[in-house]
Design a protein around this motif. Structure first.
Motif, PDB file in Angstrom:
ATOM      1  N   ALA A  81       0.705  -1.360  -0.332  1.00 52.77           N
ATOM      2  CA  ALA A  81       0.244   0.138   0.262  1.00 52.77           C
ATOM      3  C   ALA A  81       0.840   1.236  -0.316  1.00 52.77           C
ATOM      4  N   SER A  82      -0.159   2.234  -0.480  1.00 49.56           N
ATOM      5  CA  SER A  82       0.894   3.509  -0.184  1.00 49.56           C
ATOM      6  C   SER A  82      -0.085   4.184  -0.367  1.00 49.56           C
ATOM      7  N   ARG A  83       0.262   5.810   0.689  1.00 46.32           N
ATOM      8  CA  ARG A  83      -0.347   7.334   1.087  1.00 46.32           C
ATOM      9  C   ARG A  83       1.073   7.993  -0.342  1.00 46.32           C
ATOM     10  N   PRO A  84       0.491   8.793  -1.112  1.00 49.83           N
ATOM     11  CA  PRO A  84       1.438   9.243  -1.850  1.00 49.83           C
ATOM     12  C   PRO A  84       0.706  11.196  -1.485  1.00 49.83           C
ATOM     13  N   GLN A  85      -0.678  11.086  -1.246  1.00 50.56           N
ATOM     14  CA  GLN A  85      -1.652  12.142  -0.975  1.00 50.56           C
ATOM     15  C   GLN A  85      -2.133  12.244   0.675  1.00 50.56           C
ATOM     16  N   ASP A  86      -2.749  13.252   1.261  1.00 46.49           N
ATOM     17  CA  ASP A  86      -3.326  12.996   1.935  1.00 46.49           C
ATOM     18  C   ASP A  86      -4.726  12.312   2.013  1.00 46.49           C
ATOM     19  N   ARG A  87      -5.499  12.645   0.691  1.00 46.68           N
ATOM     20  CA  ARG A  87      -6.571  11.092   0.824  1.00 46.68           C
ATOM     21  C   ARG A  87      -6.238  10.610   0.457  1.00 46.68           C
ATOM     22  N   GLN A  88      -5.249   9.967  -0.872  1.00 46.46           N
ATOM     23  CA  GLN A  88      -5.224   8.948  -1.981  1.00 46.46           C
ATOM     24  C   GLN A  88      -4.408   8.035  -0.993  1.00 46.46           C
ATOM     25  N   PHE A  89      -4.958   6.882  -1.172  1.00 47.52           N
ATOM     26  CA  PHE A  89      -4.943   5.262  -0.455  1.00 47.52           C
ATOM     27  C   PHE A  89      -4.910   4.364  -1.574  1.00 47.52           C
ATOM     28  N   ILE A  90      -3.897   3.371  -1.846  1.00 46.58           N
ATOM     29  CA  ILE A  90      -3.188   2.728  -3.238  1.00 46.58           C
ATOM     30  C   ILE A  90      -3.010   1.677  -2.286  1.00 46.58           C
ATOM     31  N   LEU A  91      -3.421   0.528  -3.892  1.00 43.93           N
ATOM     32  CA  LEU A  91      -3.148  -0.770  -2.793  1.00 43.93           C
ATOM     33  C   LEU A  91      -2.470  -1.179  -4.467  1.00 43.93           C
ATOM     34  N   SER A  92      -1.482  -2.205  -4.245  1.00 36.77           N
ATOM     35  CA  SER A  92      -0.812  -2.389  -5.181  1.00 36.77           C
ATOM     36  C   SER A  92      -0.220  -3.567  -5.314  1.00 36.77           C
ATOM     37  N   SER A  93      -0.355  -4.998  -5.827  1.00 39.81           N
ATOM     38  CA  SER A  93       0.678  -5.843  -6.509  1.00 39.81           C
ATOM     39  C   SER A  93       1.449  -5.921  -7.424  1.00 39.81           C
ATOM     40  N   LYS A  94       2.720  -6.536  -7.651  1.00 39.46           N
ATOM     41  CA  LYS A  94       3.337  -6.555  -8.754  1.00 39.46           C
ATOM     42  C   LYS A  94       2.959  -7.688  -9.231  1.00 39.46           C
ATOM     43  N   LYS A  95       2.504  -8.635  -8.703  1.00 40.35           N
ATOM     44  CA  LYS A  95       2.483 -10.382 -10.174  1.00 40.35           C
ATOM     45  C   LYS A  95       0.830 -10.731  -8.695  1.00 40.35           C
ATOM     46  N   LEU A  96      -0.184 -11.050  -9.196  1.00 40.08           N
ATOM     47  CA  LEU A  96      -1.438 -11.402  -8.421  1.00 40.08           C
ATOM     48  C   LEU A  96      -1.293 -12.637  -8.487  1.00 40.08           C
ATOM     49  N   LEU A  97      -2.060 -13.555  -7.573  1.00 33.94           N
ATOM     50  CA  LEU A  97      -2.165 -15.085  -7.034  1.00 33.94           C
ATOM     51  C   LEU A  97      -3.814 -15.215  -7.095  1.00 33.94           C
ATOM     52  N   LEU A  98      -3.992 -16.769  -7.340  1.00 33.09           N
ATOM     53  CA  LEU A  98      -5.353 -16.658  -7.333  1.00 33.09           C
ATOM     54  C   LEU A  98      -5.698 -16.654  -5.939  1.00 33.09           C
ATOM     55  N   SER A  99      -5.143 -16.814  -4.654  1.00 35.53           N
ATOM     56  CA  SER A  99      -5.520 -15.879  -3.466  1.00 35.53           C
ATOM     57  C   SER A  99      -6.049 -14.891  -2.951  1.00 35.53           C
ATOM     58  N   ASP A 100      -5.853 -13.876  -4.463  1.00 38.23           N
ATOM     59  CA  ASP A 100      -5.832 -12.579  -4.120  1.00 38.23           C
ATOM     60  C   ASP A 100      -7.113 -11.917  -4.538  1.00 38.23           C
ATOM     61  N   SER A 101      -7.922 -13.165  -5.108  1.00 38.32           N
ATOM     62  CA  SER A 101      -9.148 -12.758  -5.607  1.00 38.32           C
ATOM     63  C   SER A 101     -10.456 -12.354  -3.997  1.00 38.32           C
ATOM     64  N   GLY A 102     -11.339 -10.793  -3.983  1.00 38.23           N
ATOM     65  CA  GLY A 102     -11.823 -10.473  -2.791  1.00 38.23           C
ATOM     66  C   GLY A 102     -12.796  -9.677  -3.280  1.00 38.23           C
ATOM     67  N   PHE A 103     -13.088  -9.906  -2.469  1.00 41.25           N
ATOM     68  CA  PHE A 103     -13.603  -7.617  -2.000  1.00 41.25           C
ATOM     69  C   PHE A 103     -12.722  -7.162  -1.496  1.00 41.25           C
ATOM     70  N   TYR A 104     -11.970  -5.849  -1.393  1.00 46.01           N
ATOM     71  CA  TYR A 104     -11.313  -4.928  -1.914  1.00 46.01           C
ATOM     72  C   TYR A 104     -12.045  -3.205  -0.662  1.00 46.01           C
ATOM     73  N   LEU A 105     -11.842  -3.555   0.246  1.00 51.75           N
ATOM     74  CA  LEU A 105     -12.878  -1.858   1.019  1.00 51.75           C
ATOM     75  C   LEU A 105     -11.559  -0.819   1.718  1.00 51.75           C
ATOM     76  N   CYS A 106     -11.964   0.256   1.553  1.00 54.99           N
ATOM     77  CA  CYS A 106     -11.252   1.211   2.040  1.00 54.99           C
ATOM     78  C   CYS A 106     -12.427   1.960   2.576  1.00 54.99           C
TER      79      CYS A 106
END
Lengths: 114, 112
Positions: free
Chosen positions: B66-91
């Motif tokens: 995760a990164s927070r480049p600005q006060d009100r911005q939040f980013i979730l990242s991955s370089k290589k997704l896995l099957l187990s990364d499937s899901g519902f992502y909530l901020c």
């Protein structure tokens, strides 16, 4: 550490019947307690919260919950279920209001039968 | 009033591809920000939280960052997704470190 137990992963009620969703918590310090509702493919919406003061709290959509310290419970109720109440409900606890330490229960799916 | 946005709303990605999910909050300053994952039939798992720009705490070792480049911005990242990364992502955000969290509409991620 705190924890939340929601009894019954699935609850079904008839339209117009009483809704009772159970939540028990453990916390080593005075807890803040919350109920959230989640409709399919949506985020969580805050229904109501207990922080301090009156132990019976009223929320949106006719829901209310009572904090019972002696029973470590915070059950959610609604006198008369409506079809639109069908959703998943999450109880959550945090010690002394720390949002960073919010701990969720595993959720209760409420089905309302016509 | 405060609002929280997430995009995209849905995403289908192949295994091994990168990921970037974005969350922005409006109407408040210096919020605490959170990323959760909700797998099918399971509760919410806190992945990351941030108390300020560039300040990220990881709750669970995993394939995500995760990164927070600005006060009100939040980013979730991955370089290589896995099957187990499937899901519902909530901020979610909270006003400082206390009281309730407010949730965004979520992103449904399917990794094939």
């Amino acid at each position: 550490a705190q924890s939340v137990t929601q009894l019954g992963s699935h609850v079904s009620v008839s339209e117009g019947a009483l809704v009772l969703l159970r939540c028990n918590y453990s916390s080593s310090v005075p807890p803040y307690l919350f109920w959230y509702v989640q409709y399919p493919n949506q985020g969580l919406q805050l229904l109501l919260k207990y922080t301090t003061g009156a132990t019976l709290v009223k929320g949106i959509n006719g829901f209310e919950a009572e904090f019972k310290k002696s029973e470590t419970s915070f059950h959610l109720t609604k006198p008369s279920a409506h079809m639109s109440d069908a959703a998943e409900y999450f109880c959550a606890v945090t010690p002394s209001g720390s949002a960073r330490q919010l701990t969720f229960g595993s959720g209760t799916q409420l089905t309302v039968l016509p | 009033s405060q609002t929280i946005h997430q995009w995209p709303a849905t995403l289908v990605q192949p295994v091994g591809s990168p990921l970037s999910l974005e969350c922005t909050v409006e109407g408040t300053s210096n919020p605490n920000l959170y990323w959760y994952r909700q797998a099918a039939g399971r509760g919410l798992q806190l992945l990351f939280y941030s108390v300020g720009i560039g300040q990220i705490s990881s709750e669970v070792p995993q394939n995500l960052s995760a990164s927070r480049p600005q006060d009100r911005q939040f980013i979730l990242s991955s370089k290589k997704l896995l099957l187990s990364d499937s899901g519902f992502y909530l901020c979610a955000w909270s006003a400082g470190g206390y009281n309730e969290q407010f949730f965004g509409p979520g992103t449904r991620l399917t990794v094939l």
